[in-house]
Design an enzyme around this catalytic site. Sequence first.
Site, PDB file in Angstrom:
ATOM      1  N   SER A 131       0.863  -1.184   0.000  1.00  0.00           N
ATOM      2  CA  SER A 131       0.000   0.000   0.000  1.00  0.00           C
ATOM      3  C   SER A 131       0.898   1.232   0.000  1.00  0.00           C
ATOM      4  O   SER A 131       2.087   1.138   0.314  1.00  0.00           O
ATOM      5  CB  SER A 131      -0.922  -0.012   1.222  1.00  0.00           C
ATOM      6  OG  SER A 131      -0.163  -0.142   2.399  1.00  0.00           O
ATOM      7  N   GLU A 174       1.340   5.569   0.773  1.00  0.00           N
ATOM      8  CA  GLU A 174       0.839   6.766   1.437  1.00  0.00           C
ATOM      9  C   GLU A 174       1.272   8.010   0.661  1.00  0.00           C
ATOM     10  O   GLU A 174       2.422   8.125   0.263  1.00  0.00           O
ATOM     11  CB  GLU A 174       1.382   6.813   2.867  1.00  0.00           C
ATOM     12  CG  GLU A 174       0.841   7.985   3.659  1.00  0.00           C
ATOM     13  CD  GLU A 174       1.196   7.886   5.128  1.00  0.00           C
ATOM     14  OE1 GLU A 174       0.916   6.835   5.750  1.00  0.00           O
ATOM     15  OE2 GLU A 174       1.773   8.852   5.647  1.00  0.00           O
ATOM     16  N   ASP A 198      -0.564  15.580  16.429  1.00  0.00           N
ATOM     17  CA  ASP A 198       0.422  16.199  17.317  1.00  0.00           C
ATOM     18  C   ASP A 198       0.026  17.625  17.661  1.00  0.00           C
ATOM     19  O   ASP A 198      -0.781  18.245  16.965  1.00  0.00           O
ATOM     20  CB  ASP A 198       1.800  16.202  16.630  1.00  0.00           C
ATOM     21  CG  ASP A 198       2.352  14.791  16.528  1.00  0.00           C
ATOM     22  OD1 ASP A 198       2.547  14.165  17.579  1.00  0.00           O
ATOM     23  OD2 ASP A 198       2.540  14.309  15.393  1.00  0.00           O
ATOM     24  N   PHE A 219      13.364  14.740  10.228  1.00  0.00           N
ATOM     25  CA  PHE A 219      11.984  14.395  10.531  1.00  0.00           C
ATOM     26  C   PHE A 219      11.931  13.168  11.458  1.00  0.00           C
ATOM     27  O   PHE A 219      11.168  13.131  12.424  1.00  0.00           O
ATOM     28  CB  PHE A 219      11.218  14.133   9.222  1.00  0.00           C
ATOM     29  CG  PHE A 219       9.761  13.848   9.429  1.00  0.00           C
ATOM     30  CD1 PHE A 219       8.947  14.765  10.089  1.00  0.00           C
ATOM     31  CD2 PHE A 219       9.200  12.661   8.974  1.00  0.00           C
ATOM     32  CE1 PHE A 219       7.597  14.497  10.305  1.00  0.00           C
ATOM     33  CE2 PHE A 219       7.848  12.384   9.179  1.00  0.00           C
ATOM     34  CZ  PHE A 219       7.053  13.302   9.848  1.00  0.00           C
ATOM     35  N   HIS A 226       3.762  -1.066   3.756  1.00  0.00           N
ATOM     36  CA  HIS A 226       3.150   0.236   3.472  1.00  0.00           C
ATOM     37  C   HIS A 226       4.292   1.208   3.159  1.00  0.00           C
ATOM     38  O   HIS A 226       5.185   1.402   3.985  1.00  0.00           O
ATOM     39  CB  HIS A 226       2.371   0.706   4.707  1.00  0.00           C
ATOM     40  CG  HIS A 226       1.630   1.991   4.530  1.00  0.00           C
ATOM     41  ND1 HIS A 226       0.463   2.099   3.798  1.00  0.00           N
ATOM     42  CD2 HIS A 226       1.873   3.248   5.001  1.00  0.00           C
ATOM     43  CE1 HIS A 226       0.025   3.354   3.833  1.00  0.00           C
ATOM     44  NE2 HIS A 226       0.868   4.073   4.549  1.00  0.00           N
TER      45      HIS A 226
END
Length: 293
Positions: A19, A21, A113, A223, A273
């Site tokens: 999958s 994103e 967040d 990140f 994913h």
Amino acid sequence: MNKNISHITRKNNLDLKISFEFFPPKSDAAEERFWNSLHRLAPLNPSFVSVTYGAGGSTRERTLRMVSKITKDTGIFAAAHLTCVGASKVEVDEVVKGYALAGVNRIVALRGDSPDGIGEKFIPHPDGYKNAIELVTGIQKLGDFDISVAAYPEKHPQSPTWNDDIDNLKRKIDAGANRAITQMFFDNDDYWRFMEKVEKAGITTPIIPGIQPIHNFTQISNFAKRCGTSIPTWLEARFAGLEDDPETHSLVAAAVAAEQVTELVENGVRELHFYTMNRSNLVLALARLLGQR
Ligand code: FAD
């Protein structure tokens, strides 16, 4: 070399599910890249494509537009992310109803967040859902949704202990989540150790590894640190000094991700994913390596 093991990834992995994103694009040029990438990846028959939800609902309309269009134009199952940030339960419920009206019944349910920064204390809206457990419960009340939640192979940075973290995951699943997708991780041992804890807790729902191809090492490592994902020293060493050498950087990135996904699949993972960052090249290459056409 173990020939039996290496043979596994050379077969067509018809039982491997993948999958992707994406994030909602902000400009016309970014939208063009989004659709180009999606159309290149679509022939791989992903089990679903998900579209993220910006901090504080900033992408509310764009997320909805993208998931509706993916569903209508490609027939691929699209999952819309949703967070509890800065919105009352009534407002969040409206977003869920909007997804359902657009024919989208898959939701990735997240707490989100603090708008002050990823590491900052999360303060829920006074009338809002306080965390992902409450959000999953709320979504369940609104209809028949397929729900994914987040899982953390290195523990969520705000979980005081591993027990709290695993208990939180179990409660999200008990509230009705169909699967969990993990935060990115770069050392597969973190995933295996996490899966041992998951199994010990009696969680049998699929926990899909989230794979982050490294398009830009500096960006991704900054990140990652904010999300609580560690950057192993061996990984840092592989990219060291490649800031001005994009060609070698992308070859190293491909090799690193290939090594990671191959090892996962060879050891029994059947679902992956990919965090695409709206780019297709590297993910397409990895999928082909895993026998997906
Ligand atoms: P939760 O599962 O609710 O919990 C987060 C932490 O808080 C846990 O450590 C838990 O133990 C602790 N906790 C929960 N409830 C309590 C309580 N009552 N008391 C004390 N501690 C508590 N963010 C976005 O903004 N948009 C996105 O689209 C997005 N997509 C994501 C997709 C994936 C696959 C992943 C892994 C993350 C994504 N995120 C996204 C980031 C996510 O919002 C953050 O990681 C956030 O910090 C936690 O969200 P959660 O749903 O895991 O929270």
